[in-house]
Write a protein that holds these residues in place. Structure first.
Motif, PDB file in Angstrom:
ATOM      1  N   VAL A 361     -17.283  -6.471  43.654  1.00 53.72           N
ATOM      2  CA  VAL A 361     -16.849  -6.647  45.047  1.00 53.72           C
ATOM      3  C   VAL A 361     -16.223  -8.027  45.239  1.00 53.72           C
ATOM      4  N   LEU A 362     -16.847  -9.075  44.677  1.00 50.63           N
ATOM      5  CA  LEU A 362     -16.292 -10.433  44.782  1.00 50.63           C
ATOM      6  C   LEU A 362     -14.926 -10.526  44.107  1.00 50.63           C
ATOM      7  N   ILE A 365     -12.391  -8.717  46.356  1.00 51.42           N
ATOM      8  CA  ILE A 365     -12.130  -9.452  47.602  1.00 51.42           C
ATOM      9  C   ILE A 365     -11.214 -10.643  47.353  1.00 51.42           C
ATOM     10  N   HIS A 367      -9.259 -11.033  44.750  1.00 47.53           N
ATOM     11  CA  HIS A 367      -8.130 -10.632  43.910  1.00 47.53           C
ATOM     12  C   HIS A 367      -8.164 -11.292  42.534  1.00 47.53           C
ATOM     13  N   THR A 370     -11.045 -16.492  41.513  1.00 47.51           N
ATOM     14  CA  THR A 370     -12.331 -16.997  41.998  1.00 47.51           C
ATOM     15  C   THR A 370     -12.569 -18.470  41.670  1.00 47.51           C
TER      16      THR A 370
END
Length: 612
Positions: A361-362, A365, A367, A370
């Motif tokens: 999910v991270l 979110i 793309h 990170t």
């Protein structure tokens, strides 16, 4: 088919008595639990130089002082977590220490921080590994998110197969990286001593002040460099996974990992300073050092491959520590009890799957980008560092065991530096870490809501001695059978209802579309079961659930007046093959769901199994 696929991906189930065989040695534990910490040397020095270069190239000399302070913090944290391993060998690390010594709320802050941090660990590590892959194969760049997600799924499946198998797989990339870094530092120092690498550091002599340098910039560089210490705590969370003697083996593994990390971080930072390496957008600091030491031959590409591999598998540290931490929180009733269950391969499968889902999910979110989460990633580690090390000070003053004053002083040093680092992150990196101030209260609220639910359930289900004599006895049973049409399923359900009920009612819901069909259904039922009361409820809005619930409520109220129980029997047929369920509507499932909301109604299912 699903059963076969599961066996291929995960392997056949292990017996509970085989649990001891899943324990890991120090050699494998180092590969399994240190990949996150060791991989951070690939970007730790670069994070420092990226901050310092904003002032000037001359300011890069301060990377040595920043590195020295990071090593002091590493020393204090390592000694502190060795003490935690011996004092709290059940795993859980900072959560258990903070809960025991500071109270439950502090423990939940530590535990919640680490849960989120392990998800960030997986997300950051896999995206970093993906960047290394797409750098080598540019055609994959448009599919970076997909590649990252596939890496997460692959590591999840590896961990679902059991700790021994995942540790065996990880020994290759981890020890290859360790070997290549040792060779790089060794060859680099030899080349310096032999004059093959000349001094290219900034012209300002070491120790002389640099114009424009401020304490805030130094602290900003320190906070960035401290990202190299993420993952150090993982071993204290996973003590139960070690072979006996668990405490000794876990503490020894932590010491070995910290020693390797210290040597690597110090060596890479020194080579970076001596060679005058500056951060570039197209090439990492570590890659520049590798190119300067090895040239651009075979060794350089092996070195780059080992770096990409360690970054990709660094996520496994989270998969090793997260399930144990979730287990401890679930044991204390702050997470669902599902996290207490072991899977087919004796791992805490629900924790492993939850971590993978959170990381995916991270990645989606953000793309796959990170890197901006690294400050948030750091504060998620250092808040538990502060709580655990300060908690150990309380522990020593309470127990006064051995050389407790000296141990407490070590914990105090680590706690103060960690607290300072958290303060710096909040003051200087607030734009990156502000989500922590929102996420943590929400996580705490979730923990307390779950805990409150479990306590309420226990309170309501507990039967006190004095109440046992007051258990209510009923005079009879009313059974309502839900009927859609007259089939073998209906016949079997009616016969079963007769065997358990004193009063049986058949209830049917009819619609406007075909009144002749509905009349025929009623007639057939009366012919087949003349002794059973048949009730036809008309629905003008094609709803089955609402009229059924209203009718059952009325019957249940009348039954209660007679001191009867009310059971609603929901007939359904079960296809031979699970995939065939999608070919049929799920009316029975919806009816059971809505009827379960009533306290005075017992819901039962009559299953008729099809043979083809």
């Amino acid at each position: 088919m699903w059963h076969y696929l599961k066996r291929v991906l995960i392997g056949k189930p292990l017996k509970t008595m085989d649990e001891g065989g899943q324990a890991i040695t120090k050699f494998k534990a180092l590969a399994l639990l240190s990949s996150d910490a060791l991989s951070s040397v690939a970007y730790g020095t670069e994070q420092i130089t990226t901050v310092l270069i904003t002032l000037s190239a001359a300011a890069l000399m301060y990377q040595l002082w920043v590195a020295a302070l990071v090593l002091v913090l590493l020393f204090a944290i390592t000694l502190s977590y060795q003490q935690i391993i011996h004092a709290y060998p059940s795993g859980g690390g900072a959560y258990v220490v903070a809960s025991t010594n500071w109270g439950q709320t502090a423990g939940l802050v530590a535990g919640g921080s680490l849960l989120v941090d392990y998800m960030l660990t997986v997300a950051v590590s896999t995206t970093s590994g993906t960047e290394a892959i797409t750098s080598a194969i540019p055609a994959l760049y448009p599919y970076s998110v997909l590649v990252s997600v596939l890496i997460v799924i692959g590591i999840m499946l590896l961990n679902l197969r059991g700790m021994r198998e995942s540790a065996s797989f990880l020994t290759v990339p981890v020890y290859l990286f360790i070997g290549m870094i040792i060779v790089m530092i060794g060859v680099g120092l030899y080349n310096i001593m032999s004059g093959q690498i000349t001094y290219h550091a900034a012209a300002t002599p070491l120790g002389d002040p640099v114009k424009g340098m401020t304490l805030l910039l130094f602290l900003r560089a320190f906070s960035s460099g401290s990202s190299s210490l993420t993952g150090v705590e993982a071993i204290s969370n996973a003590v139960p996974n070690f072979k006996e003697p668990k405490r000794h083996n876990a503490a020894a593994t932590l010491a070995i990992m910290a020693g390797i990390l210290a040597v690597f971080f110090a060596g890479i930072t020194f080579l970076s300073y001596y060679m005058g390496i500056r951060p570039q957008s197209s090439q990492t600091v570590l890659s520049q050092i590798g190119g300067a030491v090895f040239g651009h031959g075979v060794l350089y590409y092996i070195f780059q491959l080992s770096t990409a591999m360690i970054l990709a598998v660094a996520a496994n540290t989270g998969f090793s520590a997260f399930p144990i931490l979730a287990y401890n929180l679930a044991k204390d009733k702050f997470l669902p009890h599902a996290y207490l269950d072991r899977g087919d391969r004796l791992g805490y499968s629900n924790g492993i799957i939850s971590l993978a889902v959170g990381a995916i999910v991270l990645i989606i979110i953000f793309h796959g980008q990170t890197t901006l989460l690294i400050p948030l990633y750091a504060i998620g580690v250092f808040v538990p560092f502060v709580l655990s090390q300060s908690g150990m000070i309380i522990h020593w003053f309470r127990t006064r065991e051995g050389w407790w004053i000296g141990k407490a002083m070590i914990n105090l040093l680590g706690a103060l530096i960690s607290l300072g680092l958290v303060s710096v992150l909040l003051l200087l990196r607030f734009g990156n870490v502000w989500p922590y101030l929102i996420i943590m209260p929400l996580i705490l609220l979730l923990f307390y809501r779950i805990n409150g639910h479990y306590h309420n359930v226990a309170k309501q289900l507990r039967v006190a001695e004095k109440e046992r004599a007051d258990i209510h006895e009923y005079d009879g049973a009313t059974v309502i059978v839900l009927v859609s049409n007259i089939t073998r399923v209906t016949s079997g359900a009616i016969n079963y209802a007769r065997s358990i009920g004193d009063y049986v009612i058949a209830m049917h819901v009819s619609f406007d579309e075909n009144p002749e069909k509905e009349h025929k259904t009623a007639q057939e039922f009366k012919e087949e079961f003349p002794d059973i009361r048949f009730v036809d409820i008309h629905s003008s809005y094609r709803s089955i659930a609402t009229p059924t619930l209203r009718f059952c409520d009325v019957i249940a109220k009348r039954a209660a007046e007679r001191n009867f129980t009310t059971t609603v029997l929901v007939p359904q047929f079960v296809p031979r093959h699970p995939w065939q369920n999608v070919l049929h509507n799920q009316t029975a499932l919806r009816l059971r769901a809505i009827l379960n909301s009533r306290e005075n109604i017992i819901v039962s299912t009559y299953n008729y199994h099809l043979k083809e």
